[in-house]
Structure formats: structure tokens, C-alpha cells
Motif scaffolding. Structure first.
Motif, short mmCIF file in Angstrom:
data_model
loop_
_atom_site.label_atom_id
_atom_site.label_comp_id
_atom_site.label_asym_id
_atom_site.label_seq_id
_atom_site.Cartn_x
_atom_site.Cartn_y
_atom_site.Cartn_z
N UNK A 186 0.82 -1.21 0.00
CA UNK A 186 0.00 0.00 0.00
C UNK A 186 0.85 1.26 0.00
N UNK A 187 2.09 1.16 0.48
CA UNK A 187 2.95 2.33 0.55
C UNK A 187 3.53 2.76 -0.78
N UNK A 188 3.40 1.91 -1.80
CA UNK A 188 3.90 2.28 -3.12
C UNK A 188 2.95 3.26 -3.80
N UNK A 189 3.48 4.14 -4.65
CA UNK A 189 2.63 4.99 -5.47
C UNK A 189 1.88 4.12 -6.47
N UNK A 190 0.91 4.74 -7.16
CA UNK A 190 0.00 3.95 -7.99
C UNK A 190 0.72 3.16 -9.09
N UNK A 191 1.61 3.80 -9.83
CA UNK A 191 2.26 3.10 -10.94
C UNK A 191 3.05 1.87 -10.47
N UNK A 192 3.96 2.00 -9.50
CA UNK A 192 4.66 0.80 -9.04
C UNK A 192 3.73 -0.20 -8.36
N UNK A 193 2.62 0.29 -7.80
CA UNK A 193 1.67 -0.63 -7.19
C UNK A 193 0.98 -1.46 -8.27
N UNK A 194 0.62 -0.82 -9.38
CA UNK A 194 0.05 -1.57 -10.50
C UNK A 194 1.05 -2.60 -11.00
N UNK A 195 2.31 -2.17 -11.15
CA UNK A 195 3.34 -3.09 -11.63
C UNK A 195 3.51 -4.27 -10.69
N UNK A 196 3.50 -3.99 -9.39
CA UNK A 196 3.66 -5.06 -8.41
C UNK A 196 2.51 -6.06 -8.49
N UNK A 197 1.30 -5.55 -8.56
CA UNK A 197 0.12 -6.43 -8.62
C UNK A 197 0.08 -7.20 -9.93
N UNK A 198 0.43 -6.54 -11.04
CA UNK A 198 0.47 -7.25 -12.32
C UNK A 198 1.48 -8.39 -12.27
N UNK A 199 2.61 -8.16 -11.62
CA UNK A 199 3.62 -9.21 -11.49
C UNK A 199 3.08 -10.38 -10.68
N UNK A 216 -7.46 2.58 -5.51
CA UNK A 216 -7.34 2.99 -6.91
C UNK A 216 -8.00 1.97 -7.84
N UNK A 217 -8.83 2.41 -8.78
CA UNK A 217 -9.53 1.46 -9.66
C UNK A 217 -8.60 0.69 -10.59
N UNK A 218 -7.49 1.29 -11.02
CA UNK A 218 -6.56 0.57 -11.89
C UNK A 218 -5.89 -0.56 -11.13
N UNK A 219 -5.48 -0.30 -9.90
CA UNK A 219 -4.85 -1.34 -9.08
C UNK A 219 -5.85 -2.46 -8.80
N UNK A 220 -7.09 -2.09 -8.49
CA UNK A 220 -8.11 -3.11 -8.23
C UNK A 220 -8.35 -3.98 -9.47
N UNK A 221 -8.36 -3.35 -10.63
CA UNK A 221 -8.57 -4.11 -11.87
C UNK A 221 -7.39 -5.04 -12.13
N UNK A 222 -6.18 -4.55 -11.86
CA UNK A 222 -5.00 -5.41 -12.03
C UNK A 222 -5.09 -6.62 -11.10
N UNK A 223 -5.54 -6.39 -9.88
CA UNK A 223 -5.68 -7.50 -8.93
C UNK A 223 -6.79 -8.46 -9.36
N UNK A 224 -7.81 -7.93 -10.02
CA UNK A 224 -8.92 -8.77 -10.46
C UNK A 224 -8.49 -9.77 -11.53
N UNK A 225 -7.36 -9.53 -12.18
CA UNK A 225 -6.88 -10.44 -13.23
C UNK A 225 -6.37 -11.76 -12.68
N UNK A 226 -6.12 -11.82 -11.38
CA UNK A 226 -5.61 -13.05 -10.78
C UNK A 226 -6.53 -14.22 -11.07
N UNK A 227 -5.97 -15.39 -11.38
CA UNK A 227 -6.81 -16.57 -11.61
C UNK A 227 -7.77 -16.84 -10.45
N UNK A 228 -7.37 -16.44 -9.25
CA UNK A 228 -8.23 -16.66 -8.09
C UNK A 228 -9.52 -15.85 -8.18
#
Length: 368
Positions: A186-199, A216-228
Motif C-alpha cells: 500500500x505504501x507504493x505509489x500507484x504506478x509501481x503498485x500496479x506493476x507489483x500487482x500485475x507481477x 485505486x480502480x486501476x490497481x483493483x482491476x490489475x488485482x482482479x486479473x488473478x486466476x483466483x
């Protein structure tokens, strides 16, 4: 190599940064030495030069790898505790130079994973930076428990960046994922947070907690991509939300290192796969109204066609309301008078053109 003699023992005459030969731009060793200057203002300027000169616009130069080794070697130097303005985020919040240098390392580690057609840098220079990944990972791993949350968060971002497209370091993914929770992420800014979640989601890790709690909606969407989250109603809602927000059209232009334009390559295909046509069509209507031409990059057109007309077109049965509305959306936004022209066979609209053939306007030879 020890930090004290690194600058002296490196032959800087055979490596260059983005502005090699410009007398008005400091040399690489001058920039690196200034990072440890006693004057905080000079340290801040050196940080800017590190981004704008040694790693200009995400480029990889022959001086970048030596700079990576130097920065990794000096991260535990007390002089890197000087507070500076970060490259991203709020300008009124200052962070330790140590955190900002980790952010720079993260950027370099991310950009060396770009495919050849998007990466700025000669293969030898990229290879030199790739060779530094194990040592950078170890340095970041040591910083993961730093008492300063800004440093700990940036260390996590660097750890994850080192593991992108690095099969030789795949055995570290589990330990990196173990630290990717709570305040560290959570301490990361949005862009690196998106990158982290995408990874994390690309490696198959469960990112449900991020999807449920991130602001952030972009981070939530990135997390939604998880197979889980493949069958999650909340995950589908997160994808539809990010595609229908007012800023979605501009976000389409954003290219994320290693992952590319995730709106067209990840979010939109996933939404097409998971959402019902009734829920999907209104989102497409909003997204395509003001989207830039780049929205048509990718194969989502073929996916959408299969979703809407699984038994072929025209369907044997009468059109449903959702199908009819979709055809109206496609006709107006994809092939209307104000629509961007189709430029190549890679245009997503290629799979949709016969749905409204009278509206398909082409630019160039699509059979080449």
C-alpha cells in the motif's frame, strides 16, 4: 567492488549516458558522486540527473549498468537518508534519498524486460543491466524491513521488478510474494503498485485482498486479473469499473514496462470474457466514445465477436436487445464518421468489420 573505489576503478571513458559529449550536462561519475554530497540540494539534483540523463525516458545506456552497481552499493550509506522530493507522487512529501534510489533501480529493472520493439537501448547495455539483477535483488531484500515505511515499500517494488522476465530468479518469487501485503504494498505509489500487482497475478498469486481494499480502480482491476478472481463478481465489477471511468480513455495510452498497454491487452479482454453482454455493452459505449485510436490495438475485437455471436453472424435466432445495442455501439464508435481509420491487420476492428460493412473505412492495404 567497494563503494569508495568504484568510481575511480570504472573506466567511464568507454560508457555513455543519454547526453554524451554535451558540456552542459554532468558526466556519469559526477552525477553518482553528487548523490553522496554533503549538500542535500546537490543530492536532489543528482537524483534528477540519474533519471533524466543516465536513464533518460526509460532508456538503457552503456553508463546505466555501472550506475546500477554504484547505487546498489551505496544504499546503506547514511548519506542516503537525506530527504528529497520523489519522482512520483505528492511533491509536498519528501522521502529518504534511499527510497528514491530504490525507485530508480525499480525503473531500470522494469525497462530491461521490455520487448525489443519497445525497449530503448542496445542489447549489450541491456544485458549488462540484466546481469546486475541478482545483486540488486539481494540489496533490495535486505531493505525490506527498513524502519522507514517509504524505504520498505520501495524495496518491495525493486524486488518484484528484479524478478520480471527472470527465470533464473524464479525461486525468489515466493519470498517476494510473502512480503507483498499490507503496508508494504500500500505504501507504493500507484504506478509501481500496479506493476507489483500485475507481477504477482501473472505468477498466479492470489491478489484478492488488494482487489477488495485498494483505493485505486486501476490497481483493483490489475488485482482482479488473478486466476483466483476469475469467477468473482467483485473482480468482474472491478474490470468494468476501470473501463468505464471518465479517465479510462486517457489511461489507454499508458504503457507499463514488460506488460505493455494493459487496458487493451489485459483489462478489456478479461472483461469481455467474464462479463455478461448486458453488462459489457454499456461499458463499451462509454469507453469507445472518447478513446484514442490506440484502443484498437490487440485482439479484443475477435474476443468480443465470439462473445456476442458464439454461433456465428448473422445468428439464426433473432437478435437479443444486448446484441442489437452492441451492433449500434460498434457502428457508431468503431466505424462511424468520426471514428479513426483502420490502419493495419492488427486493428481490433478487423474482426468486427463485416458486422457493419457499410461503415468500415480502411487506411492502407489490410491484405499486406
Amino acid at each position: 567492488m567497494r563503494r569508495g573505489n568504484f568510481l575511480a576503478q570504472t573506466d567511464w571513458s568507454v560508457v555513455e549516458h543519454a547526453y554524451a559529449g554535451d558540456p552542459d550536462v554532468p558526466s556519469s561519475p559526477e552525477i553518482l558522486a553528487a548523490l553522496l554530497d554533503e549538500d542535500g540540494g546537490r543530492q536532489g539534483m543528482a537524483l534528477l540527473d540519474l533519471h533524466n540523463v543516465v536513464h533518460h525516458q526509460g532508456g538503457i545506456y552503456s553508463a546505466t549498468a555501472p550506475a546500477v552497481h554504484f547505487v546498489a552499493a551505496v544504499l546503506d550509506d547514511p548519506r542516503t537518508l537525506t530527504l528529497v522530493s520523489p519522482r512520483r507522487g505528492r511533491r509536498d512529501v519528501r522521502v529518504p534519498l534511499r527510497a528514491a534510489l530504490l525507485d530508480w533501480l525499480t525503473s531500470v529493472m522494469q525497462h530491461i524486460t521490455e520487448p525489443d520493439e519497445r525497449r530503448r537501448g542496445f542489447p549489450a547495455d541491456v544485458a549488462a543491466c540484466r546481469a546486475a539483477r541478482p545483486s540488486v535483488y539481494r540489496t533490495a531484500y535486505a531493505m525490506r524491513t527498513d524502519p522507514d515505511p517509504a524505504v520498505a515499500s520501495e524495496a518491495l517494488g525493486t524486488m518484484l521488478a528484479c524478478l520480471l522476465d527472470a527465470p533464473e530468479l524464479a525461486h525468489h518469487r515466493a519470498e517476494a510474494a510473502a512480503w507483498s501485503h499490507g503496508h508494504a504494498l500500500a505504501g507504493l505509489d500507484k504506478h509501481p503498485r500496479v506493476m507489483a500487482v500485475m507481477s504477482l497475478q501473472s505468477w498466479g498469486y492470489d491478489t484478492t485482498a488488494v482487489m477488495e481494499t485498494d483505493p485505486d480502480p486501476v490497481v483493483r482491476a490489475a488485482a482482479a486479473l488473478s486466476p483466483a478472481n476469475a469467477g468473482s463478481i467483485q473482480g468482474t465489477r472491478a474490470l468494468l469499473e476501470v473501463l468505464s471511468t471518465p479517465s479510462a480513455a486517457m489511461r489507454c495510452k499508458r504503457n507499463y514496462p514488460h506488460f505493455g498497454p494493459i487496458f487493451m491487452f489485459n483489462f478489456l479482454p478479461a472483461a469481455i470474457h467474464r462479463a455478461t453482454l448486458d453488462h459489457l455493452v454499456p461499458v463499451l459505449d462509454v469507453l469507445l466514445t472518447s478513446a484514442p485510436p490506440i484502443i484498437y490495438v490487440g485482439d479484443w475485437g475477435a474476443r468480443l465477436r465470439m462473445k456476442a455471436f458464439p454461433d456465428g453472424f448473422p445468428p439464426v435466432e433473432p437478435l437479443t436487445t444486448a446484441q442489437r445495442t452492441l451492433l449500434d455501439v460498434i457502428a457508431e464508435h468503431c466505424f462511424g464518421t468520426n471514428s479513426p481509420r483502420m490502419w493495419s491487420g492488427g486493428d481490433a476492428r478487423m474482426a468486427l468489420r463485416d458486422l457493419v460493412p457499410e461503415g468500415a473505412v480502411f487506411d492502407g492495404d489490410l491484405t499486406a
